[in-house]
Design a protein around this motif. Structure first.
Motif, mmCIF file in Angstrom:
data_model
loop_
_atom_site.group_PDB
_atom_site.id
_atom_site.type_symbol
_atom_site.label_atom_id
_atom_site.label_comp_id
_atom_site.label_asym_id
_atom_site.label_seq_id
_atom_site.Cartn_x
_atom_site.Cartn_y
_atom_site.Cartn_z
ATOM 1 N N ARG A 168 0.827 -1.208 0.000
ATOM 2 C CA ARG A 168 0.000 0.000 0.000
ATOM 3 C C ARG A 168 0.861 1.257 0.000
ATOM 4 O O ARG A 168 0.560 2.226 -0.694
ATOM 5 C CB ARG A 168 -0.949 -0.021 1.198
ATOM 6 N N VAL A 169 1.939 1.222 0.781
ATOM 7 C CA VAL A 169 2.865 2.361 0.781
ATOM 8 C C VAL A 169 3.481 2.521 -0.607
ATOM 9 O O VAL A 169 3.571 3.628 -1.148
ATOM 10 C CB VAL A 169 3.963 2.161 1.846
ATOM 11 N N GLY A 170 3.898 1.412 -1.180
ATOM 12 C CA GLY A 170 4.508 1.469 -2.505
ATOM 13 C C GLY A 170 3.561 1.997 -3.561
ATOM 14 O O GLY A 170 3.969 2.709 -4.481
ATOM 15 N N LEU A 171 2.276 1.666 -3.441
ATOM 16 C CA LEU A 171 1.302 2.149 -4.412
ATOM 17 C C LEU A 171 1.227 3.672 -4.392
ATOM 18 O O LEU A 171 1.191 4.316 -5.447
ATOM 19 C CB LEU A 171 -0.076 1.558 -4.116
ATOM 20 N N VAL A 172 1.230 4.272 -3.217
ATOM 21 C CA VAL A 172 1.161 5.733 -3.129
ATOM 22 C C VAL A 172 2.371 6.357 -3.826
ATOM 23 O O VAL A 172 2.247 7.300 -4.611
ATOM 24 C CB VAL A 172 1.095 6.192 -1.656
ATOM 25 N N VAL A 173 3.552 5.801 -3.561
ATOM 26 C CA VAL A 173 4.767 6.331 -4.184
ATOM 27 C C VAL A 173 4.717 6.139 -5.697
ATOM 28 O O VAL A 173 5.060 7.041 -6.473
ATOM 29 C CB VAL A 173 6.016 5.645 -3.603
ATOM 30 N N ALA A 174 4.282 4.970 -6.113
ATOM 31 C CA ALA A 174 4.244 4.678 -7.542
ATOM 32 C C ALA A 174 3.252 5.573 -8.272
ATOM 33 O O ALA A 174 3.464 5.937 -9.428
ATOM 34 C CB ALA A 174 3.895 3.210 -7.765
ATOM 35 N N LEU A 175 2.153 5.935 -7.619
ATOM 36 C CA LEU A 175 1.208 6.851 -8.252
ATOM 37 C C LEU A 175 1.812 8.239 -8.413
ATOM 38 O O LEU A 175 1.510 8.949 -9.371
ATOM 39 C CB LEU A 175 -0.075 6.932 -7.418
ATOM 40 N N ALA A 176 2.667 8.633 -7.485
ATOM 41 C CA ALA A 176 3.318 9.937 -7.596
ATOM 42 C C ALA A 176 4.408 9.921 -8.661
ATOM 43 O O ALA A 176 4.580 10.883 -9.403
ATOM 44 C CB ALA A 176 3.907 10.348 -6.242
ATOM 45 N N PHE A 177 5.145 8.819 -8.730
ATOM 46 C CA PHE A 177 6.289 8.747 -9.637
ATOM 47 C C PHE A 177 6.201 7.493 -10.507
ATOM 48 O O PHE A 177 6.995 6.559 -10.343
ATOM 49 C CB PHE A 177 7.598 8.727 -8.843
ATOM 50 N N PRO A 178 5.242 7.420 -11.417
ATOM 51 C CA PRO A 178 5.113 6.192 -12.226
ATOM 52 C C PRO A 178 6.363 5.894 -13.045
ATOM 53 O O PRO A 178 6.688 4.734 -13.277
ATOM 54 C CB PRO A 178 3.902 6.480 -13.115
ATOM 55 N N GLU A 179 7.104 6.934 -13.467
ATOM 56 C CA GLU A 179 8.328 6.680 -14.238
ATOM 57 C C GLU A 179 9.435 6.089 -13.374
ATOM 58 O O GLU A 179 10.434 5.601 -13.901
ATOM 59 C CB GLU A 179 8.851 7.973 -14.880
ATOM 60 N N ARG A 180 9.259 6.128 -12.050
ATOM 61 C CA ARG A 180 10.273 5.579 -11.159
ATOM 62 C C ARG A 180 9.904 4.205 -10.622
ATOM 63 O O ARG A 180 10.582 3.691 -9.733
ATOM 64 C CB ARG A 180 10.524 6.535 -9.992
ATOM 65 N N VAL A 181 8.831 3.625 -11.116
ATOM 66 C CA VAL A 181 8.606 2.204 -10.834
ATOM 67 C C VAL A 181 9.742 1.440 -11.503
ATOM 68 O O VAL A 181 10.079 1.682 -12.660
ATOM 69 C CB VAL A 181 7.240 1.749 -11.372
ATOM 70 N N ALA A 182 10.367 0.530 -10.765
ATOM 71 C CA ALA A 182 11.594 -0.104 -11.263
ATOM 72 C C ALA A 182 11.549 -1.605 -11.026
ATOM 73 O O ALA A 182 11.009 -2.076 -10.023
ATOM 74 C CB ALA A 182 12.817 0.501 -10.570
ATOM 75 N N ARG A 183 12.169 -2.340 -11.952
ATOM 76 C CA ARG A 183 12.233 -3.795 -11.848
ATOM 77 C C ARG A 183 13.690 -4.237 -11.791
ATOM 78 O O ARG A 183 14.553 -3.667 -12.473
ATOM 79 C CB ARG A 183 11.557 -4.444 -13.062
ATOM 80 N N ALA A 184 13.968 -5.250 -10.973
ATOM 81 C CA ALA A 184 15.322 -5.777 -10.868
ATOM 82 C C ALA A 184 15.745 -6.365 -12.207
ATOM 83 O O ALA A 184 15.006 -7.114 -12.836
ATOM 84 C CB ALA A 184 15.393 -6.840 -9.770
#
Length: 915
Positions: A596-612
């Motif tokens: 849930r915390v990650g979702l809030v961050v990801a909504l703010a910065f979708p370009e910063r969603v990152a995959r290993a």
């Protein structure tokens, strides 16, 4: 009771008649008053009629910082003999002290912007003073543009004053309709300048990193100043981290107090610094203390020469504050702090010779900052491209385009760039649009409490000791007793109230009275004085504009694509536009609070969603990032990165703050960037056709397929030929020779003989290779194409010159012995004829092709080179004797006549000749 003795001592009093006359005549004025003259504390109450010599007016004073707004209000109230909230009050984010009888209200420029968006006319306000406009903060520039627009279109009676100690007075005067410039004489006492550069070179600042050697030097200069001078010492440093490190090095000063003042410090601490102390003090400050504030007791300034300014790295998709050399204007402002109350001194921690090379003024924020919040303000104002706004500097086109891309993606503006109800609501939140989007869209999914907590956490980067894991940092803030946790809890309460605020419809914009632009009507809201939230400077979230702290600024760019640049792609389903309203979000399955915390961050910065990927993380925007060795984030497949920077000498970004998410969260948050593509490209030495599901630069799912579009296959094969070379084709000996002959003729004769270099053949590939290429599907098919047959298509058949190929560049030539010898065209400047020496007897001139003498390699009977010449006559005359003497004994069965120029050519031995 009014303290007239203190008011009379302020030199700006002499400029008040001129300022009043300018406002009466023009309605606008530029006030230039050096530090310490009282422009901030005397001019507003005088204009409001609070000193008994003018009509009663309501005056709003806009300051760039909260600490300055509070201090100015308290100083004016003290001069009037009142408490704050009476005739003089203030409003900053989260704090308001205004009463029914308030005539002078000091606000931050962010609060002023909010009021202008709610009530363009600024009902009840007679005068607006924009203080410290020389600092060129973006929200101050924006407020000035809006105010001029209001004055020109709605309220010509509204009076505007641009006030500063050091500014481009002529520029501001032009901006405000050729406003008069009113000068106030200086009141500062003389300030000695002491140049105190480090004894050895220090590394220049990089990002937010400052060489520790410089900070050690600053601490030593502070000790020197304490020993050489009387009074308190004010030290200017670029940020909170540097203040903390220097404070740690100033331990053991005995009866000297070391205080810290910056935008993150609690209000009580800030206020204590502005009060005289009984003990001697060292005040470590950011640029928050440059202007608007008088720190009592200061007689010495120690200036590190550094400042923090916002910068955007569009290529990396990262934005942050960066450390720069302070401008000369800032240096004058800082030095002036030492001469407010008595003669003083400034210790400058750089060499005098460097001073002239410093920039004259600080960089205008509009030129270097993220413009997303500014673009939203302009869109809500009715001028999406800001072309109609009166700005000292126009916004850069690229930065505005990036900002509009972000606003469109989050649903803040429509295709025409204008803001709808959602955009207006985002602007009212007093947050950067990205954070506003996260707050509004996450609240229905994770709950308003958690959404507010996370947004508050990432709007002001927490201390480094909180760690880089957002969930852990959130728990620390919930239970923390430090100053950051206290500010965080206050902001959480404000945001929780905002997210539950009912949505109000916006009335349509009226017709454009000027014929060029519409002035939008604001949505109804609280009254102009109703405690609007303090908006961070556009280009935020970041600490208040005192230049302290880290890199928590949002990325402004749209993703940079799939990266690599080698695939030939067709978009089967392009990026799906975000609804931007939170609709369709489904609760995140699993992951607990982390998800849930990650979702809030990801909504703010979708370009910063990152995959290993490959030992690091690839962000959706195309930037690679790494996490620390001991981080809890290590090992997660997906991250949502809130804060990142780029360490010195490192190619990848470094995650400073982020949350663990899963693929479901990534798809929800970055759904607007989801693409389904058919990609056909050259990879691993052959054509690769695959169907790819991609979030920006990150591949989510891949599967191969066989029925690829032939045109894409063709393009992939061409890419393979460009990358690996034309050697992928079949080159029999005849094809190689043909290419060499054509290269010779092109170099010798030019047109119409074709250029057959790799570059030229790639450029004309459709002319000579297209039929065979159209039938090929893979690397093996290329290997079956006869390059010679394909090259023949480039011969000048149309002009008829093609038939002269064998005449001009024959493959073989007949020598005097009757043998047909192949010509070597591998060196196109001078073709080579390798022939046995005895076969050339009697030939006086070297053979020629296309007018070029062949380079004759004369061979021994064993086929080894005996001599090389392009002039046979000269060789027979001068060189032959030496060759004959050397080889005659070795090859006695072959003829070695005395006069080769007249001898019979032969390819046989003496015995054969006798028969």
């Amino acid at each position: 009771m009014i303290r007239y003795d203190a008011l009379d001592a302020l030199p700006v009093r002499e400029a008040l008649p001129g300022l009043t006359d300018a406002l009466d005549a023009h309605g606008t004025a530029v006030l230039v008053a050096p530090p310490g003259t009282g422009k901030t504390t005397l001019v507003p109450p005088a204009l409001a009629g609070l000193l008994g010599d003018g009509p009663a007016r309501r005056v709003v004073v806009a300051e760039p910082r909260r600490i300055a707004a509070r201090a100015a209000a308290r100083r004016m109230a003290w001069l009037l003999g009142e408490r704050v909230g009476g005739s003089v009050g203030f409003t900053v984010r989260g704090e308001r002290a205004v009463g029914r009888h308030t005539r002078v209200e000091v606000v931050t420029t962010g609060v002023l912007l909010q009021r202008l968006q709610r009530d363009q006319e600024l009902s009840g306000v007679d005068v607006v003073v924009l203080d410290e406009c020389h600092e060129r903060h973006l929200d101050a520039d924006t407020a000035a543009a809006f105010l001029w627009d209001v004055r020109e279109t709605l309220r010509p009676e509204l009076r505007l004053v641009a006030a500063s100690a050091t500014t481009d007075a002529e520029g501001w005067a032009r901006l405000l309709g050729d406003a008069p410039v009113v000068q106030a004489r200086g009141a500062a006492f003389p300030v000695d300048v002491v140049w105190a550069p480090p004894s050895r070179a220090v590394r220049p600042p990089h990002g937010t990193r400052v060489d520790p050697a410089l900070l050690t030097h600053v601490a030593s200069v502070v000790r020197r100043a304490l020993a050489e001078r009387d009074g308190d010492v004010l030290v200017f440093l670029p940020g909170v981290g540097e203040i903390s490190r220097v404070a740690g090095q100033l331990g053991g000063l005995g009866d000297v107090d070391v205080l810290q003042v910056h935008g993150r410090a609690p209000a009580a601490v800030q206020d204590a610094v502005l009060s005289a102390g009984e003990r001697r003090r060292v005040v470590l400050a950011t640029s928050v203390a440059e202007s608007s504030l008088t720190v009592p007791g200061v007689r010495v300034v120690v200036d590190s020469g550094l400042a923090r300014e916002p910068r955007v790295d569009h290529a990396r998709g990262l934005s942050a504050l960066t450390t720069v050399r302070a401008s000369r204007a800032a240096g004058l402002q800082r030095a002036g702090r030492a001469g407010r109350e008595a003669p003083g001194a400034v210790y400058r921690c750089w060499a005098e010779a460097e001073d002239a090379r410093l920039p004259r003024f600080p960089s205008p924020e509009i030129k270097v900052a993220d413009l997303t919040a500014f673009a939203l303000q302009a869109a809500c104002w009715g001028d999406p491209d800001a072309s109609g706004l009166a700005l000292l500097d126009p916004p850069p086109g690229g930065a505005m385009a990036a900002a509009r891309s972000v606003l469109t993606a989050i649903g803040a503006v429509g295709p025409d760039g204008r803001a709808g109800e959602r955009g207006a609501r985002l602007a009212r939140l007093g947050l950067h649009p990205r954070l506003g989007r996260a707050l509004l869209d996450a609240a229905p999914v994770v709950g308003p409490d958690l959404a507010a907590e996370v947004v508050a956490l990432i709007s002001e980067e927490p201390p480094r000791e909180y760690g880089d894991d957002l969930t852990a940092a959130l728990r620390t803030a919930r239970h923390g007793g430090d100053a950051y946790a206290a500010r965080w809890r206050k902001e959480v309460g404000r945001l929780r109230g905002l997210v539950s605020e009912p949505t109000r419809p916006s009335p349509p914009a009226p017709a454009d009275r000027s014929g060029t632009r519409a002035v939008a009507v604001r949505p109804p809201g609280r009254a102009a004085g109703g405690g609007a939230p303090d908006t961070p400077a556009p280009g935020s979230p970041r600490p208040a504009a005192d230049g302290n702290g880290g890199a928590g600024t949002p990325v402004p760019d749209a993703p940079r694509g799939s990266g690599g640049g080698t695939a030939v792609s067709r978009t089967a389903e392009g990026p799906r536009p975000s609804r931007g309203d939170g609709a369709g979000f489904r609760p995140v399955a699993g992951g607990g609070e982390d998800g849930r915390v990650g979702l809030v961050v990801a909504l703010a910065f979708p370009e910063r969603v990152a995959r290993a990927e490959g030992g690091s993380y690839l962000m959706v925007g195309g930037t690679r990032a790494e996490v620390g060795a001991g981080s809890r984030l290590r090992g997660a497949e997906w991250l949502a990165v809130a804060v990142a920077d780029r360490p010195v000498g490192r190619g990848h970004a470094r995650v400073q703050l982020g949350g663990v998410v899963d693929e479901a969260v990534a798809r929800v948050a970055a759904g607007a960037l989801l693409e389904h593509r058919e990609e056909v490209g050259w990879g691993d030495g052959d054509v690769v056709a695959r169907r790819v599901e991609r979030l920006g630069a990150v591949e989510v799912a891949v599967r191969a397929y066989a029925d690829a579009d032939p045109s894409l296959v063709r393009d992939a094969l061409l890419d393979g030929l460009r990358r690996e070379g034309l050697g992928l084709l079949r080159w029999p000996a005849g094809a190689v020779v043909l290419r060499q002959r054509l290269a010779f003729l092109h170099g010798r004769l030019g047109a119409p003989w074709p250029d057959v270099s790799d570059e030229a053949l790639h450029a004309r590939v459709t002319e000579w290779l297209e039929p065979e290429l159209g039938r090929a599907r893979r690397r093996a098919d290329l290997a079956r194409i006869d390059a010679g047959q394909a090259l023949a298509r480039l011969l000048p058949w149309a002009s008829g010159e093609a038939v002269r190929l064998d005449e001009l560049a024959p493959e073989r030539i007949t020598v005097p012995s009757g043998s047909e010898i192949r010509i070597d065209y591998s060196a196109p400047e001078r073709p080579v004829l390798a022939v046995k020496l005895q076969e050339m007897f009697g030939l006086q001139e070297s053979p020629r092709v296309a007018g070029v003498p062949l380079l004759v390699h004369l061979l021994s009977p064993a086929g080894r080179p005996a001599a090389v010449t392009a002039d046979l006559a000269s060789f027979w005359r001068d060189g032959y004797r030496g060759v004959r003497a050397e080889l005659r004994g070795r090859y006695p069965k072959h003829p070695w006549p005395e006069d080769p120029a007249t001898a019979e050519p032969t390819r046989h031995t003496n015995a054969r000749l006798r028969r």
